[in-house]
Design a protein around this motif. Structure first.
Motif, PDB file in Angstrom:
ATOM      1  N   SER A   1       0.825  -1.197   0.000  1.00 27.01           N
ATOM      2  CA  SER A   1       0.000   0.000   0.000  1.00 27.01           C
ATOM      3  C   SER A   1       0.869   1.261   0.000  1.00 27.01           C
ATOM      4  O   SER A   1       0.574   2.252  -0.677  1.00 27.01           O
ATOM      5  CB  SER A   1      -0.950  -0.093   1.195  1.00 27.01           C
ATOM      6  OG  SER A   1      -1.100   1.126   1.842  1.00 27.01           O
TER       7      SER A   1
ATOM      8  N   LEU B   1      -2.832   8.203  -9.286  1.00 28.46           N
ATOM      9  CA  LEU B   1      -4.095   7.903  -8.626  1.00 28.46           C
ATOM     10  C   LEU B   1      -4.852   6.770  -9.321  1.00 28.46           C
ATOM     11  O   LEU B   1      -5.495   5.943  -8.672  1.00 28.46           O
ATOM     12  CB  LEU B   1      -4.948   9.175  -8.567  1.00 28.46           C
ATOM     13  CG  LEU B   1      -6.067   9.210  -7.538  1.00 28.46           C
ATOM     14  CD1 LEU B   1      -5.592   8.797  -6.159  1.00 28.46           C
ATOM     15  CD2 LEU B   1      -6.660  10.614  -7.484  1.00 28.46           C
TER      16      LEU B   1
ATOM     17  N   VAL C   1      -3.350   3.564  -8.235  1.00 27.87           N
ATOM     18  CA  VAL C   1      -3.766   3.308  -6.845  1.00 27.87           C
ATOM     19  C   VAL C   1      -5.163   2.700  -6.826  1.00 27.87           C
ATOM     20  O   VAL C   1      -5.434   1.722  -6.128  1.00 27.87           O
ATOM     21  CB  VAL C   1      -3.739   4.606  -6.003  1.00 27.87           C
ATOM     22  CG1 VAL C   1      -4.382   4.366  -4.640  1.00 27.87           C
ATOM     23  CG2 VAL C   1      -2.319   5.112  -5.828  1.00 27.87           C
ATOM     24  N   LYS C   2      -6.063   3.262  -7.643  1.00 31.99           N
ATOM     25  CA  LYS C   2      -7.437   2.758  -7.673  1.00 31.99           C
ATOM     26  C   LYS C   2      -7.495   1.324  -8.191  1.00 31.99           C
ATOM     27  O   LYS C   2      -8.216   0.485  -7.664  1.00 31.99           O
ATOM     28  CB  LYS C   2      -8.318   3.657  -8.544  1.00 31.99           C
ATOM     29  CG  LYS C   2      -8.665   4.963  -7.871  1.00 31.99           C
ATOM     30  CD  LYS C   2      -9.675   5.736  -8.711  1.00 31.99           C
ATOM     31  CE  LYS C   2      -9.841   7.136  -8.148  1.00 31.99           C
ATOM     32  NZ  LYS C   2     -10.797   7.916  -8.954  1.00 31.99           N
TER      33      LYS C   2
ATOM     34  N   SER D   1      -6.037  -1.005  -5.489  1.00 30.88           N
ATOM     35  CA  SER D   1      -6.842  -1.089  -4.266  1.00 30.88           C
ATOM     36  C   SER D   1      -8.121  -1.870  -4.561  1.00 30.88           C
ATOM     37  O   SER D   1      -8.670  -2.548  -3.691  1.00 30.88           O
ATOM     38  CB  SER D   1      -7.138   0.289  -3.693  1.00 30.88           C
ATOM     39  OG  SER D   1      -8.121   0.932  -4.464  1.00 30.88           O
ATOM     40  N   ARG D   2      -8.571  -1.808  -5.806  1.00 26.92           N
ATOM     41  CA  ARG D   2      -9.704  -2.643  -6.231  1.00 26.92           C
ATOM     42  C   ARG D   2      -9.324  -4.125  -6.120  1.00 26.92           C
ATOM     43  O   ARG D   2     -10.125  -4.960  -5.695  1.00 26.92           O
ATOM     44  CB  ARG D   2     -10.057  -2.284  -7.683  1.00 26.92           C
ATOM     45  CG  ARG D   2     -11.205  -3.029  -8.305  1.00 26.92           C
ATOM     46  CD  ARG D   2     -12.529  -2.528  -7.812  1.00 26.92           C
ATOM     47  NE  ARG D   2     -13.287  -3.585  -7.191  1.00 26.92           N
ATOM     48  CZ  ARG D   2     -14.503  -3.444  -6.685  1.00 26.92           C
ATOM     49  NH1 ARG D   2     -15.099  -2.267  -6.702  1.00 26.92           N
ATOM     50  NH2 ARG D   2     -15.119  -4.436  -6.134  1.00 26.92           N
TER      51      ARG D   2
ATOM     52  N   ILE E   1      -7.140  -5.449  -4.038  1.00 28.72           N
ATOM     53  CA  ILE E   1      -7.093  -5.825  -2.613  1.00 28.72           C
ATOM     54  C   ILE E   1      -8.508  -6.091  -2.103  1.00 28.72           C
ATOM     55  O   ILE E   1      -8.772  -7.047  -1.379  1.00 28.72           O
ATOM     56  CB  ILE E   1      -6.384  -4.711  -1.798  1.00 28.72           C
ATOM     57  CG1 ILE E   1      -4.906  -4.642  -2.203  1.00 28.72           C
ATOM     58  CG2 ILE E   1      -6.524  -4.950  -0.303  1.00 28.72           C
ATOM     59  CD1 ILE E   1      -4.125  -3.492  -1.586  1.00 28.72           C
ATOM     60  N   MET E   2      -9.425  -5.225  -2.525  1.00 26.17           N
ATOM     61  CA  MET E   2     -10.832  -5.396  -2.162  1.00 26.17           C
ATOM     62  C   MET E   2     -11.383  -6.703  -2.749  1.00 26.17           C
ATOM     63  O   MET E   2     -12.064  -7.466  -2.060  1.00 26.17           O
ATOM     64  CB  MET E   2     -11.593  -4.216  -2.756  1.00 26.17           C
ATOM     65  CG  MET E   2     -13.052  -4.255  -2.503  1.00 26.17           C
ATOM     66  SD  MET E   2     -13.409  -3.368  -1.016  1.00 26.17           S
ATOM     67  CE  MET E   2     -14.981  -2.688  -1.539  1.00 26.17           C
TER      68      MET E   2
ATOM     69  N   ALA F   1     -10.185  -9.836  -0.826  1.00 24.91           N
ATOM     70  CA  ALA F   1     -10.890 -10.049   0.446  1.00 24.91           C
ATOM     71  C   ALA F   1     -12.325 -10.505   0.180  1.00 24.91           C
ATOM     72  O   ALA F   1     -12.844 -11.413   0.834  1.00 24.91           O
ATOM     73  CB  ALA F   1     -10.869  -8.770   1.278  1.00 24.91           C
ATOM     74  N   ASP F   2     -12.942  -9.883  -0.801  1.00 27.86           N
ATOM     75  CA  ASP F   2     -14.312 -10.211  -1.163  1.00 27.86           C
ATOM     76  C   ASP F   2     -14.410 -11.661  -1.647  1.00 27.86           C
ATOM     77  O   ASP F   2     -15.331 -12.395  -1.270  1.00 27.86           O
ATOM     78  CB  ASP F   2     -14.728  -9.260  -2.292  1.00 27.86           C
ATOM     79  CG  ASP F   2     -16.222  -9.089  -2.354  1.00 27.86           C
ATOM     80  OD1 ASP F   2     -16.873  -9.179  -1.299  1.00 27.86           O
ATOM     81  OD2 ASP F   2     -16.736  -8.865  -3.469  1.00 27.86           O
TER      82      ASP F   2
END
Lengths: 323, 323
Positions: free
Chosen positions: B124, B133, B136-137, B140-141, B143-144, B147-148
């Protein structure tokens, strides 16, 4: 002396909305995560961290109104904090926190890992979508500091040769970084100048350090019931905090007890007596007071408002837990 | 048919440098993390994910040279992937992966939580400092999604009513998202146009899905030794993948065995026979071939180079694991 509920009163409704958001965000569609989210985000906690972000955000708004992005920042702050607690409790093997079962002891360590990861992931996703690279950097620094602090803490267990600096760095990483960087991030979202951003950071940093030192003092002076965990549990686990490090300077005999990891009958009690019989607690108190004063001074430039008053009273509140 | 080592040959030196970086980055100053890092980033793994990022990055550079940011992106990709594996192994209670002890079984689950968090945190932090940016998006998607996907996988265990769509979404989240979004991110760092970014994303998405379906087929057709874990372990754990879902359409008797969680003697063997005796494996193969073909077609526009040839051969390589 104001209570924390009184201090957070200007943002009480915001905090309730935030907790309700977090409960539905985390639990949505998964019964076990739902239960963990209820457990984590039920009423009762102080929610000091998002409270500070909300107070600063309202104090900086000309009309005292809260923007959606500031609200999101407060949520992200609480998600990161909670994720880190849940995982740290697994790493430290802690079974209670503030008198409540930890997630891994209430459920199991698999749920704790999953819930923490899910929270970190949500935080990272919402963070990116605040669309501000500076804020992303500040909060990703926090995530790094939290992991780094947990590693350092493990590294220096029972290490009587560690410097006071090491302890302060660990405290910065584990406690102050989140408050400091999220305070600064609130200022970034409000478009403040660099000098004001520095002041917000300094407020959070010094407040966080004061908070940590107070916590560390209470570990020695509080009862099991006050602490919600066994008294002197830091020392027993080999985590050497301000009182222990000051006492080591005065009472060389303490080092031997710590180095043999309290392996003999009565070692821990003897160590506690050495700490309590020294100047360590009063000296730690002076340290905490210094940090608290610096925190307060950092924010006197804020325009007059209910939120400003609450922020300026927070350092004194942190100290009041000692009396 | 080329081996994976042959396909990754154009970026072999890059991959070695990357692994060496990761070992020193993660382990620095902490003996236990050092051991975990050695364990995780020792030679031997395929490193397909960072390999793909590196191949794309070089294929897109006019002089075939790798920028520092592309190199960093490949590292971040591997950090996120590894962190997620380490934590998933805790959540799933897996004791081996590709024939090697998992971190939590080699060390303990505390070290696994800490090592995973440290990797996520580093990822991160480095991600934010790529200063883009959009990248980053994208990550981070990922990583989400990871987990999902882990949450979904747990949610649908032994659920014979789940749709094929649910399985594909889970596979996207757990496998394809990382490859798709990191491929796209490499294109963003190279300043490509939207249509080319979409093509990179599609390549990664379809390749990831092909890869996952092949893995799921191998769980039914491979021996313990080939898989590095017990054969049919997905089915035994209640994870219903393409072969099981296809077989359920043909062999309704399978549902009962799954729903009682193979609780009676011989249930699992009987279920395996039902799957192997149906058209489920050939149909899963057709599914994987479709994804692989789509992946290949998505990248034919790349200018001729050694790296392009490797990328275009990758889908076929993924399928070749079946023969």
């Amino acid at each position: 002396m104001a209570t924390v509920a009184e201090l957070l009163q200007p943002v009480e409704a915001d905090l309730e909305a935030l907790l309700s958001d977090l409960r539905s965000l985390i639990g949505a569609g998964h019964p076990i995560l739902q239960a963990a989210a209820e457990h984590l985000f039920s009423a009762g906690g102080k929610r000091l961290r998002p409270g500070i972000v909300l107070l600063i955000s309202r104090a900086l708004a000309p009309d005292g109104e809260l923007s959606a992005r500031h609200r999101r920042l407060a949520e992200i702050t609480e998600m990161i904090h909670t994720a880190s607690l849940v995982h740290d409790d697994v790493v430290d093997g802690a079974s209670t926190r503030r008198g409540v079962d930890t997630v891994h002891s209430r459920f199991n360590h698999r749920v704790a890992v999953l819930a923490g990861d899910f929270l970190f992931a949500q935080a990272s996703w919402h963070l990116a979508n605040l669309d501000d690279l500076e804020v992303v950097k500040l909060l990703s620094r926090v995530i790094m500091d939290l992991a780094d602090g947990e590693v350092r803490q493990g590294l220096f267990r029972y290490d009587t040769g560690q410097s006071f600096e090491t302890y302060l760095e660990k405290s910065y990483c584990k406690t102050a970084s989140l408050i400091a960087n999220s305070a600064r991030a609130a200022g970034v979202l409000s478009g403040l100048a660099e000098s004001q951003l520095d002041a917000l950071y300094r407020f959070g940093r010094q407040l966080g350090l004061a908070f940590q030192v107070v916590d560390d003092i209470l570990d020695f002076t509080g009862s099991d019931q006050q602490l919600g965990k066994p008294a002197a549990s830091d020392l027993a686990s080999g985590y050497l905090t301000a009182p222990a490090l000051y006492a080591l300077q005065e009472r060389p005999a303490l080092a031997g007890l710590i180095e043999r990891e309290f392996s003999q009958e009565g070692d821990l009690e003897q160590a506690l007596e050495l700490v309590r019989g020294s100047e360590a607690i009063p000296r730690s108190r002076v340290l905490a007071e210094g940090f608290a004063n610096e925190a307060r001074e950092a924010l006197t430039w804020l325009p007059a408002s209910e939120c400003r008053s609450a922020l300026l009273a927070l350092p004194e509140f942190v100290l009041s837990r000692l009396y």
